[in-house]
Design an enzyme around this catalytic site. Structure first.
Site, PDB file in Angstrom:
ATOM      1  N   GLU A 171     -17.776  -6.877  12.638  1.00 19.22           N
ATOM      2  CA  GLU A 171     -18.503  -7.016  11.390  1.00 19.22           C
ATOM      3  C   GLU A 171     -17.005  -5.457  10.871  1.00 19.22           C
ATOM      4  OE1 GLU A 171     -22.031  -4.168   9.519  1.00 19.22           O
ATOM      5  OE2 GLU A 171     -23.065  -6.312  10.101  1.00 19.22           O
ATOM      6  N   GLN A 208       3.734  12.375 -13.954  1.00 25.55           N
ATOM      7  CA  GLN A 208       3.653  11.933 -12.635  1.00 25.55           C
ATOM      8  C   GLN A 208       2.045  12.167 -11.445  1.00 25.55           C
ATOM      9  OE1 GLN A 208       5.922  15.367 -10.151  1.00 25.55           O
ATOM     10  NE2 GLN A 208       7.341  14.026  -9.347  1.00 25.55           N
TER      11      GLN A 208
END
Length: 379
Positions: A242, A279
């Site tokens: 899992e 940016q």
């Protein structure tokens, strides 16, 4: 060291991705309900539910790495993360331990149905007072003629309200700690099984979860998983699958988020420029890509080690931690990339954030993963 996929592996990924997109072409809208049996059967047809199961039971007989790639493709192609999560929990916490530890009769009866999606399974382990400490179960299994009587309540059973069968764990001797834990397969229609109402959750809305109570519930000996007292080892076996393979669905979600952020940053303009030219936006998207690829490599490494039969506790813990923390941070960044639109439900970005939050909690919290890592490196 090989970082590429064979032609067959890449073809399988592409086929699963295409089939998933065709089966689930539209994201679930706001206020959608739980998954349907039709959805479940589609996942069976795609091959997700049976990926790691033996061919004789209708499975794909795939190893951990190829199974993870299948789950990743479904997670990328289906925007309903709650559905994919429910299917992964069904597969790794229920079908896998039945295949590995169930009696021949139980395997013959259940595995073909679980692989095809004709049955839904729920993993009933967590209790109100036993979450991270899974060895301190209050639910008891009392030996009686021909089997055991189960008594106790399990909370947070994913798929619980919809499930046809449960994989659950109880103690035959509370004084024995984890050595008393035993696994069982219980049919929903068994006398004494009481299924609670679905919880109202923050995310993963399509997957119903709730409590399941067992009241003098008789389980025959043939439906014991493995040996009596061996349940803790069985549970850890399923947790390995899992924590590695289930979290591949979040790699798929991250791929979708990244694609959405790039498209939005190219199209959205502010101050006469694309926002991707700023940016502050481009670097945030670059960080999403970094987390995705770092988590992907760790997850593939963990699955590879499982397939090689190597000790994999450290690799799996590193993978689970990187994926869960990475998807949570990246989903929050995606909301900020989208700005006000990211807070609205129309684009599905806020849903990704809500679906990411529980990844740091279920299958062992991030703190538990850090404890495992510390122990494995000798601290």
């Amino acid at each position: 060291m090989e970082f590429g996929w064979t032609a067959g592996q890449q073809a399988r990924y592409d086929e699963v991705l295409d089939a998933t997109r065709a089966a689930f072409p539209a994201p679930p809208g706001p206020g959608h309900g739980f998954y349907s049996r039709k959805d479940w059967l589609r996942l069976g047809e795609i091959g997700m539910l049976g990926a790691p199961l033996p061919e004789e039971y209708g499975g794909g007989a795939l190893g951990a790495l190829d199974t993870a790639r299948t789950v990743e493709a479904v997670g990328r192609g289906c925007a309903d993360t709650g559905l994919v999560f429910g299917a992964a929990a069904h597969t790794f916490a229920c079908s896998v331990p039945i295949a590995a530890f169930g009696s021949a009769a139980v395997r013959r009866r259940l595995l073909p149905e679980l692989a095809a999606g004709r049955l839904i399974a729920g993993n009933a382990m967590t209790e109100p007072e036993a979450g991270s400490d899974s060895s301190s179960l209050a639910m008891t299994a009392t030996p009686v003629d021909g089997g055991f009587l189960l008594n106790g309540t399990k909370s947070f059973v994913s798929n619980g309200p919809a499930a046809d069968v449960y994989v659950t764990y109880a103690t035959v001797d509370p004084r024995a700690g984890f050595l008393g834990v035993t696994g069982f397969v219980v049919d929903r229609g068994t006398s004494g099984v009481v299924v609670g109402r679905p919880y109202d959750k923050m995310g993963l809305h399509s997957c119903p979860a709730g409590a399941v109570t067992f009241e003098d519930c008789f389980v025959p000996e043939e439906q014991v998983l493995g040996a009596v007292g061996g349940g803790a080892a069985i549970f850890q076996h399923s947790m390995g699958w899992e924590r590695a393979c289930l979290f591949a669905l979040y790699l798929g979600l991250l791929d979708r988020l990244l694609d959405s952020c790039v498209r939005h940053a190219r199209a959205r303009r502010q101050f006469g420029r694309r926002i991707g030219d700023f940016q502050s936006v481009s670097h945030r998207i670059a960080d999403i890509k970094l987390r995705l690829e770092s988590a992907r490599l760790l997850l593939y490494r963990a699955c590879w080690s499982m397939d090689q039969g190597e000790p994999s506790v450290l690799a799996v813990a590193l993978s689970k931690l990187a994926v869960s923390e990475g998807v949570l941070a990246s989903a929050a960044d995606a909301v900020r990339v989208f700005g006000g639109r990211g807070y609205l439900r129309d684009d599905g970005v806020e849903a990704a954030l809500r679906d990411a939050v529980p990844s740091t909690i279920f299958s062992g919290t991030s703190d538990i993963q850090r404890e495992l890592i510390a122990k494995e490196i000798g601290l």
